[in-house]
Structures are given as C-alpha cells and as structure tokens.
Design an enzyme around this catalytic site. Structure first.
Site, short mmCIF file in Angstrom:
data_model
loop_
_atom_site.label_atom_id
_atom_site.label_comp_id
_atom_site.label_asym_id
_atom_site.label_seq_id
_atom_site.Cartn_x
_atom_site.Cartn_y
_atom_site.Cartn_z
N GLU A 114 -22.11 3.82 -6.97
CA GLU A 114 -23.49 3.99 -7.44
C GLU A 114 -23.57 4.46 -8.89
OE1 GLU A 114 -25.66 7.01 -5.35
OE2 GLU A 114 -24.24 8.60 -5.83
N ASN B 276 -40.42 9.72 -1.11
CA ASN B 276 -39.04 9.82 -1.58
C ASN B 276 -38.16 8.97 -0.65
OD1 ASN B 276 -36.97 12.67 -2.57
ND2 ASN B 276 -36.35 10.60 -2.10
N GLU C 31 -32.04 18.83 3.37
CA GLU C 31 -31.03 17.77 3.34
C GLU C 31 -29.82 18.15 2.50
OE1 GLU C 31 -33.77 16.74 -0.19
OE2 GLU C 31 -33.89 17.74 1.76
N ASP D 86 -31.84 13.72 -9.67
CA ASP D 86 -31.30 14.92 -9.05
C ASP D 86 -29.77 14.81 -8.97
OD1 ASP D 86 -32.15 12.78 -7.35
OD2 ASP D 86 -31.89 14.01 -5.59
N ASP E 52 0.86 -1.20 0.00
CA ASP E 52 0.00 0.00 0.00
C ASP E 52 0.89 1.24 0.00
OD1 ASP E 52 -2.06 1.83 0.23
OD2 ASP E 52 -2.29 1.53 2.41
#
Length: 633
Positions: free
Chosen positions: A602, A272, A344, A398, A63
C-alpha cells in the site's frame, strides 16, 4: 490521464527492472532439470509438471531463507529467471487441487507490467470483493482489528428492507449466530458510539433487487475492501480502487457508488468505513470525482443523478456545517464526533502519549487507557488529543506530524480542494447532463430546504469562485511557492510541507502563475527516486521515542498523492513532469513486484529502490506476509 501504452511501459519500465536477466528461451528445459519426478517436456515451448513434487523441489533448491517466497534475498542457484512466476503458477494450481500443470513459455516470459496488470484485473480485484448477502455476510462481517467474534449488523431506522432481510438470514441460518440490531431513531451521538464499542458490528449498506416471474428478490451489492486487517468498505480507498476497476469491474464500481449514496441518506455522510465505531466520522470526499469518472465510462445518467444529489446533501449537511465549517475563514475542517480512544487501534499505538499519564496515575499504559475509556480517569488534555486524533483519521492521513495534535483545528489544503472539486463537479453535472435543472427530493434535502427545490449550476459556480479566493487568501504562501494548511484557532498558516499542497493543481484551484511556482518548488521538495514523498524530511523532524515514524510522513509515498499530482500536472500543461513522476512510481512498484515474488504493497519508501516495500511505521505494510503467491496485492 494518458501516458505510455502498456507495451511502451513494458519496454521502458520492464527493461530496467530486468537488467541482467537472461532471455527465457529454453527455460522450460531448465525447469525439467529440477530434481523431481513427473516433469515431461512436451515441446520447446511447454512442459507438463507434477505440481506437488515440482513445488517441493523448487522451494528446497531456491527458497534458501524458508519464507515461502523466491526473491533476490535467496541464495539458491537461480537455475532460471522465471522462478517466482513458476512458484506462483504452481501455488495457484495447488490451490485448485490440480495434480499436474502444463506450463507454456508465455506464462514464464510474460512481461512484468503485463503480468501485474493481468493479476490485478483477473484475480486481485475479485479476491478483494465482498458482499453482504446470505453467502457473503460472514466473510464481510469479520473484523481482524477486533477480538469480537460474533457477526453483528447494525441497521439504520429507515432501512426496513435490510432489517427484514438480515432477520430472515439469522432465522434461516442459526449456526451463523448473526446478531441483527436497529440503530436508534434519535441522532447518533458520540456517547452512543462509545456505548457500543464493546459490541462492534458491521453497518448495513445498500441492497438491490432483481425480479423473477413472481416476486422481487433482494440482491446484495458488491464492494471492494483494502484487504488484510481492513475488511470493510472505506471511502477514499474505494474511490481510488474504483479508478482502476473501471473498464473491467464496472458493476462493482456502480455498486459502491450506490453504497455511498445509501450511507449519505441514512448515516448523514459517506462513512470512514462501514463499522459501528466509524459512525461518527467520514474520510476525504471524492464522491463527485468518482461519479463523473464512472459516468464517462458507463453513461449511467440515473446513477450520476443519485450521486450528485447525495453529494449535495453531504456537502450542505456535513462538510460545510458546524463544527466542520469555520465561519471566520469560510473554510472547512475535519471535525468528527466521538469519545475516548479509537477502539480499532491498540492502546499501545498511543504509548508515546499515554505513558506520562500512566505514570501520573500509577498504572500501565493499558490500564490507563481502559480507565480513561470507562470514564474513571478524567484528563481533559487527553480529550483534546483524541478529538484531534479522530480528525486525523477522518483526514485519511493517519498518521502524520502534519495533523497530529492539531487536525481538528486545521482548514487543510486537501479538504478544501476536495470541496472546491465538489462545487465545480456539481455545477458541471447540473449544466452538462441535467440541463441546468436538478430537482432535489426530500431524502436529499438538508434541514430548512424544501423538497423538490431546484438546484442550478450558477450557485455552485459562485461557491467555487468564493472557495478559490479563500484558498488563495488563507492557504497560499507566495514566498515559499507552496500551499499550506491554515490553523483556524491560532489564525496562522502551518509550516508543514505536505504533498497535499499539490492538490490545487488536481482540482484546478491554482492560477497559472501560482501553478508554475508550485510545480517548480513542490517537485523540488517532494520528488524522490520512487516518486513523491508524503512530506518533507525537514517537516517530519528527527525520529525519536517522542516523535516516532509515522506512515504518512517522509520517506513514505502513497498512490493517491501520486495519481492526483500526475492529473494536476497534465491539467496545467506539464506532461514531462507528470510522466517522469509516473515512471518513477511505476518503476519502483514493478521492481518490487519482480524482485520479491509478486509483492505489491500500500505504501513505499520512495527514497530507496532496493527495499522500498519494507516499512518501519505503525502497523507496517499491507500486502506482505503471504507465502508462495500474492492473492490480493
């Protein structure tokens, strides 16, 4: 969908991401040669290692950038090909307080697709599962997006079981400091939602019960969260997770459907997500699709009945009622209620919008945002912007230039395809499962409907035929061979090229002729080395201070767009195109997984295969920031 078998994927996807890697025969011997005490070669196939010493030596040697990962960016000697797998196995052993770890060659030679699939099934789904019982409410109530630390739960007025349960939890566990609050009996308004933004909390969900010999006890039902800063039950995120969970975590999938049914019954829609600041908005409606997919696996007829009844109510009372329904076109829009900026999100996220107003009022962006949210600064143009911004968030996209500043006025391709799917799915379920007769109890009746009235498939098929004609009329562009959103205020089609324009293939709303044009033109616009981009580069426009990169625009690709495109292509008889796109996406994911210590994120930059997981937009990417071993993916 059925493409290649796991073995075929391993041979085709895995082989290419492992180009140049040596076979792992004898790698246990190489591990033994790490400068550490306590390694014992038991045979040619296994080795016993001291966890702490081996992990320390491995990181020191390999590493080289000190980030707690072993990746292609490190410049160590790469003593063997299985270093990242070795580090992950050592880290998991360390987390379980094991002093020694017996490693078999099969653990280090496991094909990458098999390893990724196994981690998802056996570890990551469980690590992303929450429940709101006495042993889970503290974890489920944590909200990384907010500074509020007090666990608080809001309960809808007719959910007395939940209120009694959480009141007892608060009483029996005072150190938890659980704040239990009723929501008002009156209709939830934008001003009410805004009034509790300084006291955010979790919204109650469904609860089950299990009986013992004397009494019935309340049982918390599990659900899945996206992970990271998103620690609540989202709508369309959960539906796509559920697709992958069927077959291994059916009980969680069924519980999530029950949560969605509860939300429609008590909050008027699937939310949501189950936070107080989400009370005014939903997300792309996938309930009927999920319910039928689940029924195929579980054959749970009662759960399907509840889901279809709830979907009928959501369809009538929310998605096809004003202000979402545009009566002139007959199409629907994302138009949630709300006031002020979304709590948020940091105000800095809107600096490109707020900065000119801040200058006008002699304030910083933060000061201007606070004053606007308190109502001491009145700016109608900001009201209009945030009305659209809430619609952007309800759309699930979004954010994107496709919808920013206009979302509340758009009859989008995606929403109307989803409602067409609702109509087709409800008709199918009533006809094929419920003998063309579905009584509707009072809890699922819309205003003006009589309790006990019968729903039949004919009406829903007619609705589907009507919507299909409207989609053709308003959303299809024959010259470009693509579907586009329709602006119900300007009465014009948008010219933004979006991967959502492929959704008519998924829902079956395209004619064979239009499907052929759509496949030819759509893939030419959106197909990239790593799969489908969310939109075209031309539509996104040049990136600048006034047009910052947004995560749902080119060059980023997301799993929902890929999955729905594959499904749609198969439906219309384009298996080669479906398999090619699936291969591109899965090859890219597997390549990142292998080269970057098990990383799965994601969204991906589908235009590049070297570092597609690195995203320069908004909050960055979910799935990064771990050390040693990914726990959630």
């Amino acid at each position: 969908m059925k493409f290649l078998s796991p073995g075929q994927w391993n041979s085709q996807v895995g082989r290419r991401v492992m180009v140049g890697r040596r076979k792992t025969q004898g790698q246990v011997r190489l591990i033994r040669d790490l400068p550490t005490k306590g390694a014992c070669l038991e045979d040619d196939d296994s080795i016993l290692v001291a966890v702490d010493n081996t992990m320390e030596a491995l990181l020191e040697k390999e590493d080289t950038d000190g980030d707690g990962l072993i990746t292609v960016d490190d410049n160590g000697p790469k003593i063997c090909d299985c270093l990242a797998c070795l580090l992950q196995e050592l880290a998991l052993a360390k987390m379980s307080n094991s002093k020694f770890l017996k490693l078999h060659r099969s653990q280090l030679e496991e094909p990458p697709v098999d390893r990724l699939s196994r981690l998802i099934r056996q570890s990551w789904w469980d690590n992303l599962t929450r429940q709101m019982g006495v042993n889970g409410i503290e974890a489920a109530a944590k909200d990384p997006k907010m500074t509020e630390t007090c666990p608080r739960i809001y309960v809808p007025p007719k959910a007395s079981k939940q209120y009694t349960y959480y009141s007892r939890v608060a009483q029996d566990h005072p150190k938890m400091s659980l704040d239990v609050q009723w929501l008002p009996d009156d209709e939830i308004t934008a001003e009410f939602i805004k009034s509790i933004n300084q006291r955010p909390g979790t919204l109650a969900l469904a609860m089950g019960s299990h009986a013992d010999s004397e009494t019935a006890n309340i049982e918390a039902l599990p659900f899945i969260v996206p992970g990271g800063r998103f620690n609540e039950l989202y709508y369309w995120d959960a539906c796509f997770c559920a697709l992958g969970m069927l077959g291994s975590h059916d009980h969680v999938v069924k519980s999530m459907i029950r949560h969605f049914v509860f939300e429609i019954e008590h909050y008027g829609k699937v939310l949501n997500a189950n936070r107080s600041y989400y009370l005014g908005r939903s997300q792309p409606p996938f309930l009927t699709w999920l319910a039928l997919k689940t029924f195929e696996v579980t054959q749970d007829k009662e759960l399907l009945r509840e889901a279809m009844l709830a979907a009928i109510k959501e369809y009538n009372s929310y998605w096809t009622s004003e202000p979402r329904l545009d009566r002139e076109s007959g199409l629907s829009r994302y138009r949630p209620i709300g006031a002020g900026s979304p709590p948020e999100c940091p105000l800095g996220d809107f600096a490109h919008i707020l900065s000119s107003y801040a200058t006008k009022h002699g304030m910083t962006v933060e000061e201007l945002g606070d004053a606007y949210n308190r109502g001491t600064v009145i700016e109608p143009a900001l009201d209009d912007f945030f009305n659209h911004d809430r619609a952007v968030r309800e759309s699930g996209h979004d954010t994107s230039n496709r919808v920013e500043g206009v979302a509340a006025d758009l009859a989008t391709v995606d929403l109307n395809c989803l409602l067409y799917k609702y109509e087709v799915d409800i008709a199918h379920a009533i006809s094929a499962v419920f003998e063309d007769r579905l009584p509707v109890p009072a809890a699922f009746c819309s205003p003006g409907q009589e309790a006990g009235h019968i729903e039949s498939s004919g009406l829903w098929r007619k609705r589907a035929e009507t919507r299909k004609a409207l989609i053709d009329k308003y959303l299809w562009n024959d010259q470009k061979g693509l579907y586009f959103d329709y602006n119900t205020v300007t009465k014009r089609q948008s010219d933004f090229e979006s991967a959502t324009g492929l959704w008519p293939l998924w829902c079956g709303a395209a004619s064979e002729q239009r499907a052929a044009k759509l496949v030819a033109n759509g893939l030419q616009v959106f197909e990239c080395p790593g799969g489908l981009s969310s939109g075209s580069e031309h539509s996104r426009g040049p990136i600048s201070a006034v047009n910052p990169q947004k995560q749902w625009d080119f060059p980023y690709g997301w799993a929902p767009h890929q999955i729905l495109a594959w499904d749609g292509l198969l439906t219309y008889g384009y298996p080669a195109e479906a398999e090619r796109l699936a291969y591109r996406w899965l090859h890219m994911i597997t390549r990142v997984f292998v080269n970057f210590n098990g990383t799965v994120v994601e969204k991906y930059n589908v235009t590049r295969l070297d570092y597609p997981h690195r995203v320069d937009a908004e909050y960055g990417n979910q799935g990064l920031g771990f050390r040693y071993v990914p726990r959630e993916g």
